[in-house]
Design a protein around this motif. Structure first.
Motif, PDB file in Angstrom:
ATOM      1  N   LYS A 103      14.170 -27.035   8.783  1.00 16.07           N
ATOM      2  CA  LYS A 103      14.369 -28.270   8.017  1.00 16.07           C
ATOM      3  C   LYS A 103      15.324 -28.078   6.848  1.00 16.07           C
ATOM      4  O   LYS A 103      15.462 -26.978   6.331  1.00 16.07           O
ATOM      5  CB  LYS A 103      13.033 -28.819   7.522  1.00 16.07           C
ATOM      6  N   GLU A 104      15.915 -29.181   6.443  1.00 18.42           N
ATOM      7  CA  GLU A 104      16.766 -29.140   5.253  1.00 18.42           C
ATOM      8  C   GLU A 104      15.877 -29.109   4.025  1.00 18.42           C
ATOM      9  O   GLU A 104      14.996 -29.954   3.863  1.00 18.42           O
ATOM     10  CB  GLU A 104      17.684 -30.371   5.211  1.00 18.42           C
ATOM     11  N   ILE A 105      16.110 -28.122   3.170  1.00 20.97           N
ATOM     12  CA  ILE A 105      15.279 -27.998   1.972  1.00 20.97           C
ATOM     13  C   ILE A 105      16.145 -27.924   0.717  1.00 20.97           C
ATOM     14  O   ILE A 105      17.306 -27.540   0.765  1.00 20.97           O
ATOM     15  CB  ILE A 105      14.393 -26.719   2.019  1.00 20.97           C
ATOM     16  N   GLY A 106      15.524 -28.289  -0.396  1.00 21.56           N
ATOM     17  CA  GLY A 106      16.104 -27.998  -1.700  1.00 21.56           C
ATOM     18  C   GLY A 106      15.562 -26.670  -2.178  1.00 21.56           C
ATOM     19  O   GLY A 106      14.514 -26.210  -1.716  1.00 21.56           O
ATOM     20  N   VAL A 107      16.274 -26.057  -3.108  1.00 21.67           N
ATOM     21  CA  VAL A 107      15.832 -24.772  -3.655  1.00 21.67           C
ATOM     22  C   VAL A 107      15.890 -24.841  -5.175  1.00 21.67           C
ATOM     23  O   VAL A 107      16.930 -25.176  -5.743  1.00 21.67           O
ATOM     24  CB  VAL A 107      16.715 -23.610  -3.163  1.00 21.67           C
ATOM     25  N   ILE A 108      14.762 -24.538  -5.814  1.00 23.91           N
ATOM     26  CA  ILE A 108      14.782 -24.335  -7.262  1.00 23.91           C
ATOM     27  C   ILE A 108      14.646 -22.843  -7.512  1.00 23.91           C
ATOM     28  O   ILE A 108      13.670 -22.224  -7.110  1.00 23.91           O
ATOM     29  CB  ILE A 108      13.735 -25.200  -8.005  1.00 23.91           C
ATOM     30  N   TRP A 109      15.701 -22.274  -8.093  1.00 25.62           N
ATOM     31  CA  TRP A 109      15.808 -20.819  -8.294  1.00 25.62           C
ATOM     32  C   TRP A 109      15.446 -20.534  -9.739  1.00 25.62           C
ATOM     33  O   TRP A 109      16.274 -20.661 -10.640  1.00 25.62           O
ATOM     34  CB  TRP A 109      17.232 -20.361  -7.975  1.00 25.62           C
ATOM     35  N   VAL A 110      14.185 -20.215  -9.967  1.00 25.82           N
ATOM     36  CA  VAL A 110      13.662 -20.055 -11.323  1.00 25.82           C
ATOM     37  C   VAL A 110      13.788 -18.574 -11.696  1.00 25.82           C
ATOM     38  O   VAL A 110      13.092 -17.728 -11.131  1.00 25.82           O
ATOM     39  CB  VAL A 110      12.198 -20.534 -11.390  1.00 25.82           C
ATOM     40  N   ASP A 111      14.683 -18.263 -12.643  1.00 22.43           N
ATOM     41  CA  ASP A 111      15.128 -16.873 -12.791  1.00 22.43           C
ATOM     42  C   ASP A 111      15.886 -16.715 -14.106  1.00 22.43           C
ATOM     43  O   ASP A 111      16.608 -17.625 -14.522  1.00 22.43           O
ATOM     44  CB  ASP A 111      16.087 -16.578 -11.605  1.00 22.43           C
ATOM     45  N   ALA A 112      15.738 -15.556 -14.746  1.00 22.80           N
ATOM     46  CA  ALA A 112      16.576 -15.243 -15.913  1.00 22.80           C
ATOM     47  C   ALA A 112      18.028 -15.024 -15.498  1.00 22.80           C
ATOM     48  O   ALA A 112      18.941 -15.194 -16.298  1.00 22.80           O
ATOM     49  CB  ALA A 112      16.056 -13.989 -16.614  1.00 22.80           C
ATOM     50  N   HIS A 113      18.215 -14.643 -14.237  1.00 23.86           N
ATOM     51  CA  HIS A 113      19.549 -14.317 -13.722  1.00 23.86           C
ATOM     52  C   HIS A 113      20.017 -15.397 -12.748  1.00 23.86           C
ATOM     53  O   HIS A 113      19.224 -16.245 -12.322  1.00 23.86           O
ATOM     54  CB  HIS A 113      19.505 -12.955 -13.016  1.00 23.86           C
ATOM     55  N   GLY A 114      21.282 -15.321 -12.359  1.00 18.38           N
ATOM     56  CA  GLY A 114      21.820 -16.321 -11.439  1.00 18.38           C
ATOM     57  C   GLY A 114      21.736 -15.910  -9.976  1.00 18.38           C
ATOM     58  O   GLY A 114      21.701 -16.748  -9.085  1.00 18.38           O
ATOM     59  N   ASP A 115      21.731 -14.598  -9.733  1.00 16.16           N
ATOM     60  CA  ASP A 115      21.695 -14.061  -8.363  1.00 16.16           C
ATOM     61  C   ASP A 115      22.804 -14.666  -7.504  1.00 16.16           C
ATOM     62  O   ASP A 115      22.649 -14.878  -6.304  1.00 16.16           O
ATOM     63  CB  ASP A 115      20.313 -14.275  -7.717  1.00 16.16           C
ATOM     64  N   MET A 116      23.948 -14.931  -8.162  1.00 11.35           N
ATOM     65  CA  MET A 116      25.093 -15.584  -7.497  1.00 11.35           C
ATOM     66  C   MET A 116      26.290 -14.655  -7.394  1.00 11.35           C
ATOM     67  O   MET A 116      27.424 -15.099  -7.303  1.00 11.35           O
ATOM     68  CB  MET A 116      25.488 -16.841  -8.278  1.00 11.35           C
ATOM     69  N   ASN A 117      26.035 -13.349  -7.420  1.00 11.07           N
ATOM     70  CA  ASN A 117      27.127 -12.404  -7.204  1.00 11.07           C
ATOM     71  C   ASN A 117      27.392 -12.232  -5.712  1.00 11.07           C
ATOM     72  O   ASN A 117      26.571 -12.627  -4.869  1.00 11.07           O
ATOM     73  CB  ASN A 117      26.783 -11.044  -7.815  1.00 11.07           C
ATOM     74  N   THR A 118      28.533 -11.647  -5.406  1.00 15.18           N
ATOM     75  CA  THR A 118      28.819 -11.193  -4.050  1.00 15.18           C
ATOM     76  C   THR A 118      29.257  -9.726  -4.168  1.00 15.18           C
ATOM     77  O   THR A 118      29.391  -9.207  -5.280  1.00 15.18           O
ATOM     78  CB  THR A 118      29.955 -11.995  -3.397  1.00 15.18           C
ATOM     79  N   HIS A 119      29.501  -9.093  -3.022  1.00 12.53           N
ATOM     80  CA  HIS A 119      29.980  -7.696  -3.072  1.00 12.53           C
ATOM     81  C   HIS A 119      31.349  -7.620  -3.743  1.00 12.53           C
ATOM     82  O   HIS A 119      31.797  -6.548  -4.112  1.00 12.53           O
ATOM     83  CB  HIS A 119      30.024  -7.101  -1.665  1.00 12.53           C
ATOM     84  N   GLU A 120      32.011  -8.767  -3.910  1.00 17.81           N
ATOM     85  CA  GLU A 120      33.320  -8.768  -4.557  1.00 17.81           C
ATOM     86  C   GLU A 120      33.254  -9.002  -6.064  1.00 17.81           C
ATOM     87  O   GLU A 120      34.226  -8.779  -6.772  1.00 17.81           O
ATOM     88  CB  GLU A 120      34.226  -9.818  -3.895  1.00 17.81           C
TER      89      GLU A 120
END
Ligand SMILES: [Mn+2]
Length: 283
Positions: A103-120
């Protein structure tokens, strides 16, 4: 049972010792109370390419997350709500992939960090800083293609909530993609309840159900020290408590992660007992 509990003591994503003992620590305490509901999933130990310094333990993490995704997917098909306890935050690539296939879901990312890095963009090479990017289709192809190929969630269905420690390039990437982000400083200025309700309303304009991915390090480490990467400041235990109650009582949840519990940094078991307190809410 409405909820199904999994524990995946993956620590490779944080590359720090301690998190791997979290599930056993929780299970031991729950067993004393004859309330152990956690099905433990074994972490995969795959052959790794030691030269990949910018994306460490890629094979073991991919394999462990795939196993988790299969279990979570079956749980969703059985009309149960999966609650996954980590392990570091890389486990969310398994849990969310397992749900998103159905199913299509929303995500709430509750975190001190963004966790939006990549290997680059990563500075550390630790994959627990990359799951939210990979789930949207950005980053290393092995991570992006966990369980099934391609992005698992739409960028417009994501809210990052409580961030107070973003890497410079990660922050630029979040802005470039236009991800909705509620900083910890916004919560301080405008109040926790108002910011949380606004984030929930934003998601409910787009989806019916929300995956709550809760990193314990969003809470002030003065209250909750047992996390792998403590950051100064943060929301209170009472605010976290309110957030869980709000999502559960309003029947908003597709699925839940609770991650980064590290018993080695805990003080007098306060973090362990808070996780158990959270788990008890799901019944
Ligand atoms: Mn995290």
């Amino acid at each position: 049972m409405k909820y199904k509990f999994y524990g995946l003591p993956l620590h490779y994503g944080a590359d720090s010792i301690g998190i791997n003992y979290g599930i056993d620590e929780l299970k031991k305490e729950l067993q004393k109370k004859k309330a152990d509901v956690i099905e433990k999933i074994e972490v995969a130990n795959e052959q790794e390419n030691g030269h990949l310094k910018y994306i460490k333990y890629l094979n073991s993490i991919t394999k462990s997350c795939t196993t988790l995704a299969e279990k979570v997917n079956q749980t969703v098909k059985n009309d149960q709500i999966p609650v996954i306890i980590g392990g570091d935050h890389s486990i969310a690539m398994g849990s969310i992939s397992g749900v998103a296939k159905e199913k299509e879901i929303g995500v709430i990312w509750v975190d001190a960090h963004g966790d939006m890095n990549t290997h680059e963009t990563t500075v550390t090479g630790n994959i627990h800083g990359m799951p939210l990017a990979a789930l949207q289709g950005y980053g290393h192809e092995k991570l992006v293609n966990i369980f099934y190929n391609g992005a698992k969630i739409k960028t417009s269905n994501v809210v990052i909530f409580g961030a107070r420690n973003l890497d410079y390039r990660e922050k630029l990437f979040i802005e470039q993609l236009g991800i909705k982000i509620v900083y910890y400083r916004d919560i301080v200025s405008n109040g926790f309840k108002q910011e949380m309700r606004q984030a929930v309303n934003y998601l409910l304009e787009r989806v019916n159900k929300i995956h709550l991915s809760f990193d314990l390090d969003v809470i002030d480490p003065n209250f909750l020290p047992g996390v792998s990467i403590p950051v100064e400041g943060g929301i209170s235990v009472a605010e976290a408590d309110y957030l869980f109650d709000f999502f559960i009582q309003n029947n908003l949840l597709s699925s839940v992660d609770i991650v980064e519990y590290n018993p080695m940094f805990d003080s007098n078991h306060v973090t362990r007992d808070f996780v158990i307190h959270l788990l008890k809410k799901f019944k």
